[in-house]
Design a protein around this motif. Structure first.
Motif, PDB file in Angstrom:
ATOM      1  N   ASP A 357      -1.273   7.244   3.292  1.00 17.05           N
ATOM      2  CA  ASP A 357       0.003   6.753   2.771  1.00 17.05           C
ATOM      3  C   ASP A 357       1.181   7.410   3.487  1.00 17.05           C
ATOM      4  O   ASP A 357       1.006   8.125   4.476  1.00 17.05           O
ATOM      5  N   LYS A 358       2.370   7.203   2.995  1.00 15.68           N
ATOM      6  CA  LYS A 358       3.589   7.631   3.690  1.00 15.68           C
ATOM      7  C   LYS A 358       3.607   9.108   4.047  1.00 15.68           C
ATOM      8  O   LYS A 358       3.982   9.486   5.143  1.00 15.68           O
ATOM      9  N   HIS A 365      -3.596   3.601  -1.432  1.00 17.84           N
ATOM     10  CA  HIS A 365      -2.275   2.985  -1.411  1.00 17.84           C
ATOM     11  C   HIS A 365      -2.068   2.166  -2.683  1.00 17.84           C
ATOM     12  O   HIS A 365      -3.020   1.588  -3.222  1.00 17.84           O
ATOM     13  N   VAL A 368      -0.157  -2.713   0.209  1.00 11.36           N
ATOM     14  CA  VAL A 368      -0.200  -2.770   1.669  1.00 11.36           C
ATOM     15  C   VAL A 368       0.643  -3.961   2.120  1.00 11.36           C
ATOM     16  O   VAL A 368       0.475  -5.078   1.612  1.00 11.36           O
ATOM     17  N   SER A 422       4.359  -0.779   4.903  1.00 13.79           N
ATOM     18  CA  SER A 422       4.269   0.020   3.677  1.00 13.79           C
ATOM     19  C   SER A 422       4.052   1.503   3.939  1.00 13.79           C
ATOM     20  O   SER A 422       3.959   2.291   2.998  1.00 13.79           O
ATOM     21  N   VAL A 423       3.951   1.916   5.204  1.00  8.14           N
ATOM     22  CA  VAL A 423       3.875   3.345   5.524  1.00  8.14           C
ATOM     23  C   VAL A 423       4.909   3.651   6.599  1.00  8.14           C
ATOM     24  O   VAL A 423       5.410   2.750   7.272  1.00  8.14           O
TER      25      VAL A 423
END
Length: 752
Positions: A357-358, A365, A368, A422-423
Motif C-alpha cells: 500500500d501507500k 489494500h 485498487v 491507488s498507491v
C-alpha cells in the motif's frame, strides 16, 4: 541291528528335545530382562532429548571407560550419572550396559526423580538385586514419565516403517525411514518390522520403545514407481528407493507412474495406478489446496506428495512448487490432487510481486485503481470486459467480480505499462509492465504484478542504487539483484498468495524510482548473468556503505561453511582481513578514520549520536534506571553481536544487529555524519558497527548520556554499494567488483 538303532534314536530324540527346551528357556529368560542400556536411554529421554544428552556429555566429559564410550548407550548413561540417577561408582564393568537392570537400580533412579516414586515398583529386599523384567519396566515407565513431568514430550506414535540399514545401503546406523520421517532407534531391533505398521514411544525423532506391531498389512499411498534394472522396479518413498519385482503394469509406463501399493508381510498384494493428470500455471499454493490456471482451486489429498521426475528422481516438498510457472503435472483422483510431478527444470523468466500500500505498511489494500494508455482486458471466472484507454478500473473489497476468484488485468499493448493510482511512491504514481492479478483475502485486497524478470530488474536497480552511479557499479548491482531475485523465486515465500516477493525493503525495492537509460543499459548488458558459487546461485546480499570493513554471513545465524563466499573483508585494494573482534581494536578504529578505503570518502562512513538513559528506558524496561552500556561480543569486522545494558535492578542483553539497532535507535536522535552534516528521523541505528561510552551525567536529574560512535549504513554483509561505486570510478569492471565482495564466485548465465 536295526532294532538297536531304533532304540538309540528313541533315547536320543527326547534327550535333544529336552536340551533344546532348556536352552530356549534360558535364552528366553535372559532376554526377558531390561538391559541397563535400554533403561538408561528410556530414563534419559524422559528428562531431555538425545541432543541434550550429547551436549551434556560434550560439556562434562565422559565418566565411562574407553571401551564403554564406544557404545551407543554411553551418552545416556553419562547423562544419568550427571543428573545423579545412577549411583556413583556402580558403572565400573565394561559389560555394564549389556547387563540387566536390577530392581534396586530402578528404585534408586525413581527416588531421585520424585520422592516415593520407588514404591510403585514394590521392591522387597529379596527382589532388590534381582534383574527387572522388560514387562515390569515398561509398566512402570509411564509413572516415571509422569513424575518427571515429561508426559507431553514422550509420545506414542503410530507409523509405517519402510527402511532401516538392513534394506537401505546408504542409511546411517540406527536410522529408520518411516511415514513420520527419519527417526533413530538406538538399541532396538527393527529389521523384522519393515513394511509393517508399528506403535512406538518416541521423543524428538528417537524411538524409545516398540510398543507393538499394529499390522503386517500396509498401504503406501501416492508413491512413485518406475522400472528399474534386472526385472526390478523402483519405489520412491521418502528419501529412499526400494526395489520390488517389476510389475507388468509399471513396465508399460514409459517413465513411471503414481500408485497406491498394498503389501502384506513385505510382499506386494495390490497395485492401484493413478494416471489422470491436469496441468497449468500455478497461481497459489495453500495449506490444503493448489490454485491452477484453468481449473481454479483444487483440494489436496491427505497423502499429497511432490516428486521431481526428470533427471534424478526424488521426493520433494510442497514449497518446491513454484507459483507463476507451469513446471508440473498434477495427478488427480476423486477430484483431489494426489501428487505434483515436477517435469521441467526451473529457469527464472518471470517474477510475481505483491505491490504494497501507500506507506509500504501492508500487502493488503482497501481498493485498487488502475489506468493505462492502452485498453485493458479484465477477466474473472468465465467473464471478460474491456476497459478503454485512459479509463479507470476501480476494484473495492465488496466488488461482485471477486466472488468468481481472482481478477486478471492485461494491457492490450504489452509495451505499455499500467498505472496504479491507488498507491504512491517516491517517483509519484508508479507504472508497471506485465499484468496484474487482484484477489480478495480476509484482511483486504491483494495486488499482484506478474512481470518478466528483466523488466522487473529495470525497476529494481534504480530503486536500490542511484542511476547517476558508474555503469560498472550499476551492472554489479543488476547482477546481484538478478541473483537475489532468482533465489527469492525459488524460496516461494508468498506462495499462499501466489507471489514470490513484495516490493519493499523486505526483499528488493521495486519501482520506487523510475527506470532510465543508464540502469536499463546495466540490466541489458548483463542479461541473464548471476553470481554462482560452484553450481549454486549465491546469497548476493548488499548494503549501502561500510565502515571500512564488511562482516560475514554468520550474523544471521548461518554456518560460515554454508556461505563461504560471504567473508568479512577490508575495503582496500586486495581486501584482506584484520582482527577487530575486540573492543581494544575496534574502538579506536571506529572513533578515528582508519586506513583510506573504498568507502572512506562517503558521508555515512563515520557517524555519531547521543542517547540518554531516559530515552533508552522507553524500549528497555524491567531493570530499573539504566546505568551503563557495553558491547560484550563482536563479530568479523567489529560488528556488535551482543550489547549488555546494566540497570539499577538488573541487566538485559541485546542480541543480533537487528535488536541492537532497533533498541538503541530512535527517530529523535540526531546523527552527525562524516562530512559534518546532520540527519534525524531514523527509527534505528544506521548500522551495528558501533562503540558506546557514557560521556555525560546529571546526578540531580538521574540522567546519563551515552555517545554512540558508528560507521557505515546497512547490515554490512556482501557488497557495499558505495564501495562498488568507488571501485568503478577507479576503473574496476562489474566482474572485478563482484569477485572482490563475494569470495570464490563466478559470474555467468544459468545453464540448465
Amino acid at each position: 541291528m536295526r532294532s538297536k538303532k531304533m532304540v538309540y534314536w528313541a533315547f536320543l530324540i527326547p534327550a535333544v528335545v529336552i536340551i533344546l527346551i532348556i536352552i530356549i528357556v534360558k535364552l528366553d529368560t535372559a532376554d526377558n530382562y531390561i538391559s541397563r542400556a535400554m533403561a538408561s536411554k528410556a530414563m534419559a529421554l524422559a528428562l531431555t532429548d538425545k541432543d541434550g544428552c550429547l551436549s551434556s556429555q560434550k560439556e562434562n566429559g565422559s565418566h565411562l571407560s574407553a571401551r564403554m564410550q564406544e557404545d551407543w548407550s554411553a551418552k545416556y548413561i553419562d547423562y544419568l550419572l550427571e543428573q545423579g540417577l545412577l549411583e556413583e561408582g556402580t558403572v565400573t564393568e565394561d559389560d555394564y550396559a549389556s547387563s540387566a537392570l536390577t530392581y534396586g537400580e530402578a528404585a534408586f533412579a525413581a527416588e531421585q526423580v520424585s520422592k516415593g516414586l520407588s514404591q510403585a515398583l514394590g521392591v522387597s529386599r529379596k527382589k532388590y538385586n534381582k534383574p527387572m523384567p522388560k514387562e515390569a519396566w515398561w509398566l512402570f515407565y509411564p509413572s516415571f514419565l509422569k513424575a518427571a513431568d515429561k508426559e507431553q514430550e514422550v509420545k506414542e506414535v503410530d507409523l509405517l516403517l519402510y527402511g532401516t540399514p538392513d534394506n537401505v545401503k546408504e542409511a546411517a546406523p540406527w536410522t529408520a525411514y518411516t511415514s513420520e520421517g527419519i527417526m533413530g532407534f538406538e538399541g532396538l531391533s527393527m529389521d523384522s518390522h519393515i513394511d509393517r505398521e508399528i506403535r512406538v514411544l518416541a521423543r524428538n525423532g528417537e524411538m524409545i520403545h516398540l510398543t507393538e506391531e499394529v499390522s503386517e498389512d500396509v498401504v503406501y499411498r501416492n508413491v512413485w514407481l518406475a522400472a528399474g534394472e534386472r526385472d526390478k522396479m523402483n519405489l520412491y518413498i521418502g528419501t529412499i528407493i526400494r526395489e520390488f519385482p517389476l510389475a507388468k503394469e509399471v513396465e508399460e509406463q514409459e517413465s513411471g507412474v503414481l500408485a497406491d501399493i498394498s503389501l502384506s508381510r513385505g510382499k506386494i498384494k495390490k497395485l492401484s495406478l493413478k494416471t489422470d493428470t491436469i496441468e497449468g500455471k500455478v497461481l497459489a499454493v495453500r495449506d490444503d489446496s493448489i490454485e491452477i490456471e484453468g481449473y481454479g482451486e483444487v483440494r489436496l489429498d491427505k497423502d499429497f506428495k511432490v516428486y521431481k521426475t526428470y533427471g534424478v528422481v526424488k521426493e520433494q516438498k510442497k514449497k518446491d512448487i513454484l507459483v507463476g510457472y507451469n513446471l508440473e503435472k498434477f495427478v488427480v483422483a476423486d477430484k483431489k490432487i494426489c501428487a505434483a510431478l515436477l517435469v521441467k527444470s526451473f529457469s527464472a523468466k518471470n517474477i510475481r510481486v505483491l505491490i504494497m500500500d501507500k506507506g509500504f505498511s501492508s500487502i493488503f489494500h482497501d481498493q485498487v485503481i488502475l489506468k493505462a494508455d492502452t485498453p485493458l482486458t479484465v477477466e474473472y471466472g468465465d467473464s471478460a470486459e474491456r476497459i478503454e484507454a485512459g479509463s479507470e478500473l476501480v476494484i473495492k473489497k465488496d466488488d461482485e467480480r471477486l466472488s468468481k476468484g481472482r481478477i486478471t488485468v492485461e494491457p492490450e499493448d504489452r509495451q505499455k505499462g499500467i498505472k496504479v493510482l491507488s498507491v504512491s511512491r517516491q517517483q509519484g504514481t508508479p507504472e508497471y509492465f506485465g499484468c496484474f492479478e487482484i484477489s480478495r483475502e480476509s484482511k483486504g485486497l491483494l495486488l499482484l504484478n506478474e512481470v518478466d524478470v528483466e523488466d522487473y530488474l529495470t525497476r529494481v536497480v534504480p530503486s536500490e542504487m542511484p542511476s547517476s552511479y558508474e555503469v560498472e557499479a550499476l551492472k554489479a548491482q543488476a547482477v546481484c539483484a538478478r541473483t537475489y531475485a532468482y533465489r527469492q523465486i525459488q524460496a516461494n515465500a508468498y506462495s499462499q498468495y501466489g507471489a514470490h516477493v513484495d516490493d519493499s525493503t523486505n526483499y528488493q525495492v521495486y519501482n520506487n524510482i523510475e527506470s532510465n537509460e543508464r540502469t536499463d543499459l546495466a540490466v541489458k548488458e548483463t542479461d541473464g548473468e548471476m553470481v554462482f558459487y560452484g553450481d549454486t546461485p549465491a546469497e548476493t546480499y548488499y548494503f549501502s556503505t561500510s565502515c571500512g570493513y564488511s562482516t560475514d554471513g554468520t550474523i544471521w545465524g548461518a554456518d560460515i561453511k554454508d556461505v563461504p563466499y560471504l567473508k568479512g573483508i577490508s575495503l582496500t585494494e586486495g581486501g584482506g582481513t584484520d582482527d577487530l573482534t575486540t573492543n581494544e581494536a575496534f574502538v579506536p578504529f571506529i572513533q578515528g578514520q582508519g586506513t583510506k578505503n573504498y568507502d572512506s570518502g562517503y558521508s555515512m562512513y563515520r557517524w555519531s549520536t547521543t542517547v540518554t538513559n531516559k530515552k533508552l528506558a522507553e524500549k528497555i524496561d524491567g531493570i530499573g534506571t539504566i546505568q551503563a552500556l557495553f558491547v560484550t561480543e563482536r563479530g568479523t569486522g567489529g560488528i556488535a553481536k551482543t550489547v549488555k545494558v546494566v540497570g539499577s535492578d538488573g541487566e538485559k542483553v541485546l542480541k543480533g544487529q537487528t535488536q541492537i539497532r532497533n533498541t538503541l535507535g530512535a527517530p529523535e536522535l540526531v546523527y552527525k555524519k562524516n562530512d559534518g552534516s546532520t540527519m534525524t528521523d531514523w527509527s534505528s541505528l544506521p548500522s551495528a558497527f558501533i562503540a558506546v561510552d557514557e560521556t555525560a551525567r546529571d546526578e540531580e536529574k538521574g540522567t546519563r548520556t551515552f555517545t554512540i560512535w558508528g560507521g557505515g549504513y546497512g547490515h554490512g554483509v556482501g557488497m557495499s554499494q558505495n564501495g562498488a561505486q568507488q571501485m568503478a570510478k577507479e576503473g574496476k569492471t562489474y566482474k572485478d567488483i563482484l569477485s572482490f565482495f563475494y569470495s570464490g564466485i563466478e559470474v555467468r548465465e544459468l545453464t540448465e
